[in-house]
Design an enzyme around this catalytic site. Structure first.
Site, short mmCIF file in Angstrom:
data_model
loop_
_atom_site.label_atom_id
_atom_site.label_comp_id
_atom_site.label_asym_id
_atom_site.label_seq_id
_atom_site.Cartn_x
_atom_site.Cartn_y
_atom_site.Cartn_z
N ASN A 97 0.87 -1.18 0.00
CA ASN A 97 0.00 0.00 0.00
C ASN A 97 0.91 1.23 0.00
O ASN A 97 1.47 1.58 1.04
CB ASN A 97 -0.89 -0.02 1.25
N GLU B 62 -5.62 -5.09 10.65
CA GLU B 62 -4.66 -4.01 10.84
C GLU B 62 -4.98 -3.27 12.14
O GLU B 62 -5.84 -2.36 12.15
CB GLU B 62 -4.75 -3.03 9.68
N HIS C 185 -9.88 0.84 4.76
CA HIS C 185 -8.59 1.07 5.45
C HIS C 185 -8.85 2.02 6.62
O HIS C 185 -9.66 2.95 6.53
CB HIS C 185 -7.58 1.66 4.47
N SER D 111 3.04 -1.91 10.46
CA SER D 111 4.49 -1.84 10.64
C SER D 111 5.19 -3.18 10.39
O SER D 111 6.12 -3.55 11.11
CB SER D 111 4.83 -1.30 12.04
N GLY E 294 1.81 2.47 10.69
CA GLY E 294 2.69 3.61 10.50
C GLY E 294 3.34 4.10 11.78
O GLY E 294 3.90 5.20 11.81
N LYS F 20 0.07 4.18 -0.26
CA LYS F 20 -0.63 5.36 0.29
C LYS F 20 -0.44 6.55 -0.66
O LYS F 20 -0.35 6.35 -1.87
CB LYS F 20 -0.14 5.67 1.70
N GLU G 266 -7.29 4.47 7.72
CA GLU G 266 -7.11 5.90 7.41
C GLU G 266 -8.36 6.44 6.71
O GLU G 266 -8.71 7.61 6.89
CB GLU G 266 -5.84 6.11 6.55
C1 PEP Z 1 -1.06 0.14 5.84
O1 PEP Z 1 -0.99 1.20 5.25
O2 PEP Z 1 -2.01 -0.59 5.62
C2 PEP Z 1 0.00 -0.20 6.79
C3 PEP Z 1 -0.08 -1.35 7.41
O3 PEP Z 1 1.02 0.71 6.95
P1 PEP Z 1 2.42 0.45 7.71
O4 PEP Z 1 2.98 -0.85 7.16
O5 PEP Z 1 3.25 1.62 7.35
O6 PEP Z 1 2.12 0.34 9.16
#
Ligand code: PEP
Length: 261
Positions: free
Chosen positions: A9, A167, A95, A212, A173, A11, A97
């Site tokens: 992803n 998640e 997601h 992460s 992040g 982003k 976000e």
């Molecule tokens: C994500 O954007 O779905 C995500 C898991 O980001 P990160 O790996 O940066 O935590």
């Protein structure tokens, strides 16, 4: 049988030049993992560019979101039909976000999910609890309500070949990762929620971990029995990290098949 999967992803990152450089470093190495599926979700404006670069490779294209609407007067939106035309196979849905920054609710996520399946694309349904919810002992309840909001509405037939991404919001992040044991516990719960609808659904649905994921924690996460891969944000922008994460999934898959896990 579930084919393990890693989804990048990106982003809202990238540029024409940066994407080309990233893909030039990435593709020769990640394209040789036959046991697993890999997909990349760039921002909308780069779908065509990345899609062109993926032609002839086994790496698939995905989008980070899709419109609720089919077409028409929806300024700024991108429909599932457009995404299919651009060569997408996957679409991230719900997601965290999108939920926290753009007001998406279980109802809008469900509607979006249904549009994606109807278009013949694979939704990647993102679910997860906040830190506050975890600290209050509400993780299982949050996961159940986010998952059943979609499943109760679309039913098993409308779930298609969906992928689920667990998640934990507190791990996205932040550099904080759920421990393999914490993640496995939630994944096992998701699998058992799916089996309430049908054993076939539980047996075929990939459940990815996101939050992460990095080269140095991927191996232990992917060796857990109910973790079928990862949704990777930040580390997917670093070719060495992403290649190592894909390698870790390839190795975990090989170990599981050979009984060496
Ligand atoms: C994500 O954007 O779905 C995500 C898991 O980001 P990160 O790996 O940066 O935590």
């Amino acid at each position: 049988m579930i084919r393990p999967l890693v989804i990048a992803n990106w982003k809202m990152n990238g540029s024409y030049a940066a994407n080309n450089t990233l893909l030039t470093h990435l593709l020769p190495d990640i394209a040789v993992e036959p046991a697993i599926q890999i997909a990349i979700c760039p921002p909308y404006p780069y779908l065509a560019q990345v899609g062109q670069r993926l032609i002839g490779t086994p790496v698939r294209l995905g989008a980070q979101n899709a419109s609720l609407a089919v077409n028409g007067a929806h300024t700024g939106e991108v429909s599932v039909r457009m995404l299919r035309e651009l060569g997408c196979d996957y679409v991230l849905v719900g997601h965290s976000e999108r939920r926290s920054l753009y007001g998406e609710t279980d109802a809008s996520v469900t509607h979006r999910f249904a549009q994606v399946v109807k278009a013949g694309l694979v939704p990647v349904l993102c679910i997860g609890e906040t830190l506050d919810e975890r600290n209050r002992g509400q993780t299982d309840a949050v996961i159940e309500s986010q998952l059943t909001a979609v499943l109760d509405d679309v039913g098993e037939a409308g779930f298609g070949d969906a992928v689920i991404a667990y998640e934990p919001v507190w791990a996205i992040g932040t550099g904080e990762t759920a421990s393999p044991a914490q993640a496995q516990a939630v994944h096992a719960n998701i699998r058992s929620l799916l089996s309430r609808y049908s054993h076939a659904l539980a047996a075929k649905t990939p459940i990815l971990y996101g939050g992460s994921v990095k080269a140095d924690n991927a191996r232990d996460l992917f060796r857990k029995p109910d973790i079928n891969g990862g949704l990777v944000g930040g580390a997917s922008l670093d070719p060495a990290q992403f290649i190592a994460i894909c390698d870790a999934l390839g190795q975990a898959t090989w170990a599981a098949h050979s009984g060496a896990a």
